[in-house]
Design an enzyme around this catalytic site. Structure first.
Site, PDB file in Angstrom:
ATOM      1  N   GLY A  81       0.832  -1.115  -0.036  1.00  9.65           N
ATOM      2  CA  GLY A  81      -0.043  -0.018   0.036  1.00  9.65           C
ATOM      3  C   GLY A  81       0.837   1.142  -0.002  1.00  9.65           C
ATOM      4  O   GLY A  81       2.030   1.404  -0.603  1.00  9.65           O
ATOM      5  N   SER A  82       0.525   2.165   0.548  1.00  8.73           N
ATOM      6  CA  SER A  82       1.108   3.482   0.901  1.00  8.73           C
ATOM      7  C   SER A  82       2.508   3.654   1.111  1.00  8.73           C
ATOM      8  O   SER A  82       3.108   4.570   0.929  1.00  8.73           O
ATOM      9  CB  SER A  82       0.076   4.670   1.061  1.00  8.73           C
ATOM     10  OG  SER A  82      -1.203   4.884   0.632  1.00  8.73           O
ATOM     11  N   THR A  83       2.944   2.732   2.046  1.00  9.56           N
ATOM     12  CA  THR A  83       3.990   2.808   2.568  1.00  9.56           C
ATOM     13  C   THR A  83       5.223   2.591   1.390  1.00  9.56           C
ATOM     14  O   THR A  83       6.298   3.199   1.410  1.00  9.56           O
ATOM     15  CB  THR A  83       4.761   1.963   3.319  1.00  9.56           C
ATOM     16  OG1 THR A  83       4.082   0.406   2.904  1.00  9.56           O
ATOM     17  CG2 THR A  83       3.870   1.856   4.872  1.00  9.56           C
ATOM     18  N   PHE A  84       4.749   1.973   0.083  1.00 14.69           N
ATOM     19  CA  PHE A  84       5.571   2.016  -1.056  1.00 14.69           C
ATOM     20  C   PHE A  84       5.622   3.271  -1.883  1.00 14.69           C
ATOM     21  O   PHE A  84       6.613   3.242  -2.341  1.00 14.69           O
ATOM     22  CB  PHE A  84       4.868   0.897  -2.020  1.00 14.69           C
ATOM     23  CG  PHE A  84       5.758   0.629  -3.061  1.00 14.69           C
ATOM     24  CD1 PHE A  84       7.032  -0.421  -2.921  1.00 14.69           C
ATOM     25  CD2 PHE A  84       5.581   1.156  -4.189  1.00 14.69           C
ATOM     26  CE1 PHE A  84       7.717  -0.547  -3.896  1.00 14.69           C
ATOM     27  CE2 PHE A  84       6.477   0.653  -5.579  1.00 14.69           C
ATOM     28  CZ  PHE A  84       7.665  -0.226  -5.103  1.00 14.69           C
ATOM     29  N   LYS A  85       5.002   4.309  -1.439  1.00 15.10           N
ATOM     30  CA  LYS A  85       5.227   5.465  -2.172  1.00 15.10           C
ATOM     31  C   LYS A  85       6.534   6.037  -1.713  1.00 15.10           C
ATOM     32  O   LYS A  85       6.866   6.887  -2.481  1.00 15.10           O
ATOM     33  CB  LYS A  85       3.958   6.296  -1.673  1.00 15.10           C
ATOM     34  CG  LYS A  85       2.683   6.025  -2.246  1.00 15.10           C
ATOM     35  CD  LYS A  85       1.483   7.080  -1.630  1.00 15.10           C
ATOM     36  CE  LYS A  85       0.068   6.269  -2.221  1.00 15.10           C
ATOM     37  NZ  LYS A  85      -1.075   7.244  -1.580  1.00 15.10           N
TER      38      LYS A  85
END
Length: 580
Positions: A310-314
């Protein structure tokens, strides 16, 4: 007549020659056996008259970063019977049943078995072994050896691992460092006569065991306890399926804590929690079903399981975009609540959209359309190249067994929609350990580190046997990109979606995430937060993952406060002081 005499003489001569040749052959064979094979057959004869019993080597201890012993040994006994030396079988059976708590049928079968030496029971408490020895039973041997003992029961159970009945490592660090920890068993050799009865006054020959080496690890008992307590609170309050916490030094890869709740009791690793059916009655399990449940109980979610980050990969998408210079901090974007990619409408988590925003606010708001745009600017080739450059297409090589690998689209199968979903952390899977390692490498100046527990191997006197070293890959991003990333992630916590991780007096960087598990229709979520401190010079990185929480499931709401609680406890403990 003369002819018959001549014929008889010939027969006698032939017989004499034959007998002579047989005697010569036998004599030659005897000389060969006595002179040339004497040592070999002498050893065989000695072996026939020697009985052998093992003396277990003491397994090396596992010791934490501050000297706390996490795995050690307890003295136990092995009870055996020597059939040829038994004088009163019925008394032996009666005493062993009474002291060992075994069924008479089991003891009788082993006592009456006609073998040179038969093991009745191993891993017997020393107190029980001493009680059996006090009965002075002819033919009963009580030998002392060691059983693995874990002073803190379930602490870091899926990291430390455990040993089997033969004291050999089965999972975790126990099996990874088996060659250092196991030592070499000794032997007790006793002489017997042809009937297998020990010869009185012949004494025993002993080959002394060589103890295993101690493993010193980076895991810190106190930090592990802080993390485990914080994880237990959220596991209970959110009725989650599981909670994982990782704490590591992003500068060198040393892991300070790894929590995988629910843990299990290392001193009883084959005992399952109660398994009940819908009527709340205990289920009877087959051996296969029991083994499947044990494997699940032992599973280390931080390294054995993959998930959509999810958004941690941003963080990775932002790093690649900054490194490739396809974005500037002042670039402006517009978020109406979605972005069209080919014929697909991909939504932002904020239904009404964020409106106009620059890149800094795009990452602070965790805005999906902003990161979709970055992914499209990078393109498929660059995105795939940065996956490789960041180390995401290979395993981290952590010193634990069973690490899973990244599950990623093949480059030739990626289209614009897949590129868009990958850019904000969906449609592929990585392990929590891979996420923590890659983020550590991006914020530490751009050096890909190898996560690890093992620090050194020492003998029982504390003498250094081996300093353990690990690979580092320099320059996966520039120092400039790494510094910019630290600044952006600090703003996420101080002003953006990660504000629930903020602690007064500390600069903390981080990123929230809320992802959905497959199938999407199940409405099961994974809430997570990755954070580090101090933001300008990270000394500790924390990742919290909450699997299937009930009620509110947003990472910024329920996972970020867990990191705040952990950091509030461990930063002063680590000597990192608050700033005015």
């Amino acid at each position: 007549m003369q002819r018959n005499k001549t014929y008889n003489r010939k027969k006698i001569l032939i017989a004499f020659i034959a007998i002579f040749l047989v005697l010569v052959t036998l004599s030659a064979r005897l000389v060969y056996l006595m002179v040339f094979c004497s040592e070999y057959y002498g050893q065989k004869a000695e072996n026939l008259h020697e009985r052998e019993r093992d003396i277990k080597a003491a397994r090396g201890k596992i010791i934490d970063a501050k000297g706390t012993v996490l795995a050690t040994n307890r003295t136990v006994c092995t009870i055996s019977v020597i059939h040829s030396q038994l004088e009163d079988k019925e008394r032996v059976i009666r005493v062993l049943c009474q002291e060992l708590g075994l069924p008479e049928e089991t003891v009788r079968k082993r006592v009456e078995k006609n073998s040179s030496i038969e093991r009745v029971k191993s891993n017997v408490d020393k107190k029980t072994g001493d009680a059996i020895r006090a009965h002075d039973l002819a033919g009963v041997k009580v030998d002392e050896d060691y059983k693995r003992y874990y002073p803190y029961d379930s602490l870091a159970s899926k990291v430390l691992g455990f040993t089997g009945g033969d004291n050999q490592g089965i999972i975790g660090l126990e099996v990874k460092y088996e060659s250092y920890l196991k030592g070499t068993n000794g032997k007790i050799l006793t002489l017997t006569d042809a009937r297998g009865v020990e010869i009185e006054n012949a004494g025993e020959r002993r080959q002394e065991p060589v103890d295993g080496y101690d493993l010193h690890v980076s895991l810190d008992y106190n930090i592990q306890m802080y993390a485990q307590q914080a994880a237990a609170k959220v596991l209970e309050s959110k009725e989650a399926d599981s909670v994982s916490v990782l704490l590591m030094n992003p500068q060198n890869g040393e892991i300070m804590a790894m929590v995988n709740l629910p843990e299990f009791n290392l001193n009883e690793p084959f005992v399952l929690p109660a398994v009940e059916n819908e009527e709340n009655t205990a289920l009877k399990l087959s051996e296969e079903e029991k083994q499947d449940l044990l494997n699940k109980m032992w599973r280390n979610q931080c390294i054995n399981d993959t998930y959509e980050p999810g958004s941690t990969f941003k963080i990775m998408t932002a790093s690649a975009a900054l490194e490739e210079r396809v974005v500037e901090l002042s670039d402006t974007f517009f978020c109406p609540g979605y972005k069209m990619v080919e014929d697909r409408k991909i939504r932002c988590h904020k239904v009404g959209g964020h409106g106009s925003e620059d890149f800094i606010h795009g990452i602070m708001n965790s805005c999906n359309p902003v990161f979709i745009e970055l992914g499209l600017r990078l393109g498929i080739d660059n995105t795939y190249d940065y996956f490789r450059q960041f180390g995401l297409l290979k395993k981290t090589n952590i010193d634990l067994p069973g690490e899973a690998a990244t599950i990623m689209h093949k480059k030739e199968n990626m289209g614009q929609v897949e590129l868009a979903t990958v850019s904000f952390g969906q449609s592929f899977q990585i392990t929590p350990m891979q996420l923590a390692t890659t983020v550590s490498s991006l914020i530490n100046g751009g050096n890909r580190i190898t996560p690890h527990f093992g620090v050194s191997i020492q003998d029982y006197q504390g003498n250094l046997i081996e300093e353990l070293t690990y690979e580092t890959q320099k320059g996966i991003v520039s120092e400039e990109t790494s510094e910019t990333l630290r600044m952006l992630l600090e703003k996420v916590v101080s002003e953006g979606s990660g504000k629930n991780a903020a602690i007064e007096g500390y600069t903390i960087g981080g990123k929230t995430a809320t992802s959905q598990t497959l199938p999407r229709s199940a409405n099961r979520y994974i809430s997570s937060f990755i954070g580090f401190a101090p933001a300008e010079n990270p000394q500790v990185l924390a990742l919290v993952i909450i699997n299937n929480p009930k009620g509110i499931y947003y990472g910024g709401t329920i996972a970020a406060p867990v990191v705040r609680e952990i950091f509030s406890n461990i930063l002063p403990y680590m000597g990192i002081e608050r700033e005015e």
